[in-house]
Scaffold this active site. Structure first.
Site, PDB file in Angstrom:
ATOM      1  N   LEU A   1       7.843  24.457  15.189  1.00  0.00           N
ATOM      2  CA  LEU A   1       7.714  23.490  14.105  1.00  0.00           C
ATOM      3  C   LEU A   1       8.209  24.112  12.812  1.00  0.00           C
ATOM      4  O   LEU A   1       7.948  25.286  12.540  1.00  0.00           O
ATOM      5  CB  LEU A   1       6.249  23.068  13.930  1.00  0.00           C
ATOM      6  CG  LEU A   1       5.591  22.384  15.126  1.00  0.00           C
ATOM      7  CD1 LEU A   1       4.099  22.194  14.863  1.00  0.00           C
ATOM      8  CD2 LEU A   1       6.250  21.050  15.421  1.00  0.00           C
ATOM      9  N   CYS A   2       8.911  23.317  12.027  1.00  0.00           N
ATOM     10  CA  CYS A   2       9.399  23.805  10.734  1.00  0.00           C
ATOM     11  C   CYS A   2       9.510  22.634   9.772  1.00  0.00           C
ATOM     12  O   CYS A   2       9.102  21.528  10.088  1.00  0.00           O
ATOM     13  CB  CYS A   2      10.718  24.534  10.877  1.00  0.00           C
ATOM     14  SG  CYS A   2      12.070  23.482  11.373  1.00  0.00           S
ATOM     15  N   SER A   3      10.082  22.876   8.617  1.00  0.00           N
ATOM     16  CA  SER A   3      10.186  21.828   7.595  1.00  0.00           C
ATOM     17  C   SER A   3      10.985  20.632   8.102  1.00  0.00           C
ATOM     18  O   SER A   3      10.498  19.514   8.126  1.00  0.00           O
ATOM     19  CB  SER A   3      10.857  22.368   6.338  1.00  0.00           C
ATOM     20  OG  SER A   3      10.104  23.411   5.811  1.00  0.00           O
TER      21      SER A   3
ATOM     22  N   MET B   1       7.456  19.415  11.023  1.00  0.00           N
ATOM     23  CA  MET B   1       5.997  19.466  10.940  1.00  0.00           C
ATOM     24  C   MET B   1       5.364  18.086  11.067  1.00  0.00           C
ATOM     25  O   MET B   1       4.286  17.954  11.641  1.00  0.00           O
ATOM     26  CB  MET B   1       5.563  20.082   9.604  1.00  0.00           C
ATOM     27  CG  MET B   1       5.660  21.578   9.546  1.00  0.00           C
ATOM     28  SD  MET B   1       4.557  22.402  10.688  1.00  0.00           S
ATOM     29  CE  MET B   1       2.982  21.731  10.206  1.00  0.00           C
TER      30      MET B   1
END
Length: 100
Positions: free
Chosen positions: A7-9, A39
């Site tokens: 998960l990331c921006s 996210m």
């Protein structure tokens, strides 16, 4: 087969890491499915993962993700591994955390 979620921006740089991780897993004959999501999709996409990795830029969300996905290990990707796009290193960490 293990399910590894990152998960990331927004999912851009993390998708490059996913490619490197898939190459490392294939070279090591490690059966896993690896996907990256923003996210905002944590609960929907990661609730059935074997392990959830967060990009360093969203490390502050670790507790929130752990709450949304109970019973799933949630780890922040080491900044050095992330910066080098070290797929082999992240796979090694996943295997260690999962006892594989």
């Amino acid at each position: 087969m293990r399910k590894i979620i990152l998960l990331c921006s927004a999912g851009m740089s993390t998708s490059m890491l996913v490619k490197k991780m898939k190459e490392a897993a294939a070279a090591d004959n490690y059966a896993c499915e690896i996907e990256a999501f923003p996210m905002s999709e944590a609960k929907a996409k990661a609730s059935d993962a074997d392990i959830i990795f967060l990009g360093p830029q969203v490390r502050f969300s670790k507790d929130k993700v752990a709450e949304q996905c109970p019973g799933r290990p949630v780890e922040v990707i080491d900044m050095k591994l992330y910066g080098r796009m070290d797929g082999k290193g992240v796979i090694a960490r996943a295997k260690q955390a999962l006892g594989d």
